[in-house]
Design a protein around this motif. Structure first.
Motif, short mmCIF file in Angstrom:
data_model
loop_
_atom_site.label_atom_id
_atom_site.label_comp_id
_atom_site.label_asym_id
_atom_site.label_seq_id
_atom_site.Cartn_x
_atom_site.Cartn_y
_atom_site.Cartn_z
N UNK A 269 0.82 -1.19 0.00
CA UNK A 269 0.00 0.00 0.00
C UNK A 269 0.86 1.25 0.00
N UNK A 270 0.47 2.22 -0.80
CA UNK A 270 1.11 3.52 -0.76
C UNK A 270 0.43 4.35 0.32
N UNK A 271 0.73 5.64 0.38
CA UNK A 271 0.15 6.48 1.40
C UNK A 271 -1.37 6.46 1.31
N UNK A 272 -2.05 6.38 2.47
CA UNK A 272 -3.50 6.37 2.49
C UNK A 272 -4.04 7.70 1.99
N UNK A 273 -5.17 7.65 1.31
CA UNK A 273 -5.79 8.86 0.80
C UNK A 273 -7.21 8.96 1.32
N UNK A 274 -7.75 10.11 1.28
CA UNK A 274 -9.10 10.36 1.77
C UNK A 274 -10.06 10.46 0.62
N UNK A 275 -11.31 9.96 0.80
CA UNK A 275 -12.30 10.10 -0.25
C UNK A 275 -12.55 11.56 -0.63
N UNK A 276 -12.18 12.46 0.24
CA UNK A 276 -12.39 13.88 -0.05
C UNK A 276 -11.45 14.38 -1.13
N UNK A 277 -10.45 13.59 -1.50
CA UNK A 277 -9.46 14.04 -2.48
C UNK A 277 -9.90 13.74 -3.91
N UNK A 278 -11.13 14.08 -4.23
CA UNK A 278 -11.60 13.92 -5.61
C UNK A 278 -11.70 12.48 -6.03
N UNK A 279 -11.23 12.16 -7.26
CA UNK A 279 -11.42 10.81 -7.80
C UNK A 279 -10.60 9.74 -7.09
N UNK A 280 -9.56 10.13 -6.35
CA UNK A 280 -8.69 9.13 -5.74
C UNK A 280 -9.47 8.26 -4.76
N UNK A 281 -10.33 8.89 -3.96
CA UNK A 281 -11.12 8.10 -3.01
C UNK A 281 -12.01 7.09 -3.71
N UNK A 282 -12.64 7.51 -4.82
CA UNK A 282 -13.50 6.58 -5.58
C UNK A 282 -12.67 5.47 -6.20
N UNK A 283 -11.50 5.80 -6.72
CA UNK A 283 -10.62 4.78 -7.29
C UNK A 283 -10.16 3.81 -6.22
N UNK A 284 -9.89 4.32 -5.02
CA UNK A 284 -9.47 3.45 -3.92
C UNK A 284 -10.52 2.39 -3.62
N UNK A 285 -11.79 2.76 -3.71
CA UNK A 285 -12.85 1.81 -3.36
C UNK A 285 -13.02 0.73 -4.43
N UNK A 286 -12.48 0.97 -5.62
CA UNK A 286 -12.64 0.00 -6.71
C UNK A 286 -11.37 -0.78 -7.03
N UNK A 287 -10.23 -0.30 -6.58
CA UNK A 287 -8.95 -0.90 -6.96
C UNK A 287 -8.69 -2.20 -6.21
N UNK A 288 -8.03 -3.12 -6.89
CA UNK A 288 -7.60 -4.39 -6.30
C UNK A 288 -6.09 -4.50 -6.44
N UNK A 289 -5.40 -4.90 -5.39
CA UNK A 289 -3.94 -5.06 -5.52
C UNK A 289 -3.62 -6.09 -6.59
N UNK B 82 -1.63 7.86 -6.98
CA UNK B 82 -2.02 8.21 -5.62
C UNK B 82 -2.97 7.19 -5.00
N UNK B 83 -3.42 6.24 -5.81
CA UNK B 83 -4.26 5.16 -5.27
C UNK B 83 -3.45 4.36 -4.26
N UNK B 84 -4.13 3.79 -3.28
CA UNK B 84 -3.43 3.24 -2.11
C UNK B 84 -2.58 2.02 -2.40
N UNK B 85 -2.80 1.35 -3.54
CA UNK B 85 -1.95 0.21 -3.88
C UNK B 85 -0.84 0.64 -4.83
N UNK B 86 0.32 0.06 -4.62
CA UNK B 86 1.46 0.39 -5.49
C UNK B 86 1.18 -0.03 -6.93
N UNK B 87 0.67 -1.25 -7.12
CA UNK B 87 0.28 -1.78 -8.41
C UNK B 87 -1.12 -2.33 -8.26
N UNK B 88 -2.02 -2.01 -9.18
CA UNK B 88 -3.42 -2.41 -8.96
C UNK B 88 -4.15 -2.57 -10.28
N UNK B 89 -5.31 -3.24 -10.21
CA UNK B 89 -6.23 -3.33 -11.34
C UNK B 89 -7.57 -2.74 -10.92
#
Length: 447
Positions: free
Chosen positions: A31-51, A385-392
């Motif tokens: 995992x990379x640095x945690x991000x907040x859903x308030x940070x625009x699309x990153x939060x939404x991408x975090x909820x959908x990303x898989x390592x 900026x998504x929380x996983x270093x490499x993800x799908x």
């Protein structure tokens, strides 16, 4: 093609593009640095990303697709090559995939498939002979490892569907395709052998012909008139075979032999037709090429069955072009038109690292270039900026906030044969069904 023609990043042959697992950082799921859903699309991408360590998640995204296009943002990134082996092995084990198709010449695929299925030939030598010129980036240790693994799998699993290696491109019409047409005629229609041989006499490469010099001669040394005559000869042989070349018998084996002969003659005609387009019709040449790659892929699917992983550049497997003036319609668009939901497109992006590329269109040997972290405003800057270093991520089911961001075209790295600092605008959601993002890559290991 004129030597003076400007070259954009994905100048793919003026005709065609030039592909053991290693661990490294790929797919670690760190995992990379945690991000907040308030940070625009990153939060939404975090909820959908898989390592990327979770290939089962990627398999669920692929679903029941029969052809999966797996792209790459550079023709020579080590992690792109090893990822394709990881994904193929997983799909073989879990989704009944049987074919690895590469953006390489049809005849090259025939030679490598003979090794994978029957142990015929030396794959290292075949790669040295044919992965040259604009295909030089495929002559890597990573792809040699894949081919050796496919052979070991077939030997170890004689009771399972055999794995196959296919080239779907048209750059080099090698001797193997000509030989297979001749073998069919000798066995089933010797009465046509002389007429078709007359068309092929000036086209058939010698046994020791290397692909790189042959393609360079065809592209740069022959006149437009000579290239047109070559295309007419190949088309004449194909037409004769189609119109009058059916076997006299009607058994399954003779019908299959005829289908293979026609396909080999088609691949030969595709190559010479591609070279025959005048330079001022470059975009039509590229459309023809992408259409041919789609046709060869679907022919294999129809005649061999199973499922196919198609390894190619992002610009080919995508649904839309990021440079429509020169590359009007990608292979992915043609495949989707033919296969519908049976085709799934996976784009690959990366943030930083090193890659191999040719300095310009006159160069014969690649150089290694450093790619700095993507600047603000690039797609990769946000993806990294998504929380996983490499993800799908499945772009089709991403949250609305993510889809709004994904629907906007932004600068995106897209390295093909040639080094360039231009970054074409790409709307990820319009180009791919699935996206894989890698934090860092290193240059592929050229042989």
């Amino acid at each position: 093609m004129s030597h003076a023609r400007p070259v954009s990043r994905r100048r793919l042959l003026g005709l065609a593009t030039a592909a053991g697992l290693t661990a490294g950082t790929l797919g670690t799921g760190a995992a990379a640095a945690e991000t907040s859903p308030a940070e625009g699309p990153v939060g939404a991408l975090n909820r959908s990303a898989h390592p990327l360590s979770d290939l089962d998640a990627l398999g669920r995204m692929v679903g029941g697709a029969r052809v999966v296009g797996l792209g790459e943002a550079s023709h020579s990134g080590h992690e792109f090559f090893t990822l394709k082996q990881r994904v193929f092995r997983h799909l073989v084990a879990t989704r009944d995939f049987t074919t690895f198709a590469l953006e390489a010449s049809w005849s090259t695929g025939l030679r490598l498939d003979a090794y994978v299925t029957r142990g015929v030939g030396d794959p290292a030598q075949i790669m040295r002979d044919e992965f040259q010129g604009q295909y030089v980036f495929w002559n890597t240790q990573e792809y040699l490892d894949l081919i050796h693994w496919m052979r070991r799998y077939n030997v170890a699993h004689p009771d399972r569907p055999q794995l196959h290696f296919v080239g779907n491109d048209l750059g080099f019409p090698g001797k193997t395709a000509f030989d297979q047409v001749s073998e069919y005629l000798t066995k089933y229609r010797p009465d046509l052998n002389r007429d078709i041989a007359a068309s092929y006499d000036s086209l058939r490469p010698e046994a020791d012909t290397e692909a790189g010099p042959w393609m360079a001669h065809q592209l740069f040394a022959k006149s437009a008139t000579e290239r047109k005559a070559d295309a007419d000869g190949a088309a004449s042989a194909l037409a004769l075979l189609r119109d009058r070349g059916r076997p006299h018998g009607a058994d399954k084996h003779s019908r299959e032999a005829y289908a293979w002969a026609v396909q080999n003659a088609t691949a030969i005609a595709q190559s010479f037709t591609g070279y025959a387009f005048p330079d001022e019709q470059f975009s039509e040449r590229m459309r023809y090429r992408d259409q041919a790659m789609a046709a060869n892929t679907t022919w294999w699917l129809r005649h061999r069955g199973g499922r196919i992983l198609l390894a190619s550049n992002n610009g080919h497997i995508a649904y839309t072009s990021d440079n429509p003036a020169e590359f009007p319609e990608p292979t992915g668009a043609f495949l989707h038109r033919r296969l519908g939901d049976d085709y799934v497109s996976i784009g690959l992006t990366f943030n930083e690292g090193t890659i191999n590329a040719l300095p310009d269109y006159t160069a014969q040997q690649p150089k290694t270039y450093t790619v700095t972290p993507a600047p603000e405003g690039h797609n990769e800057n946000t993806l990294d900026k998504v929380r996983y270093r490499d993800f799908s991520i499945d772009l089709r089911t991403a949250p609305a906030a993510a889809r709004t961001w994904l629907d906007t075209a932004r600068p995106t790295r897209s390295y093909g044969l040639y080094w360039s600092t231009d970054d074409p605008g790409t709307a990820l959601n319009r180009s791919y069904d699935i996206l894989i993002h890698l934090h860092q890559v290193e240059a592929g290991h050229l042989r």
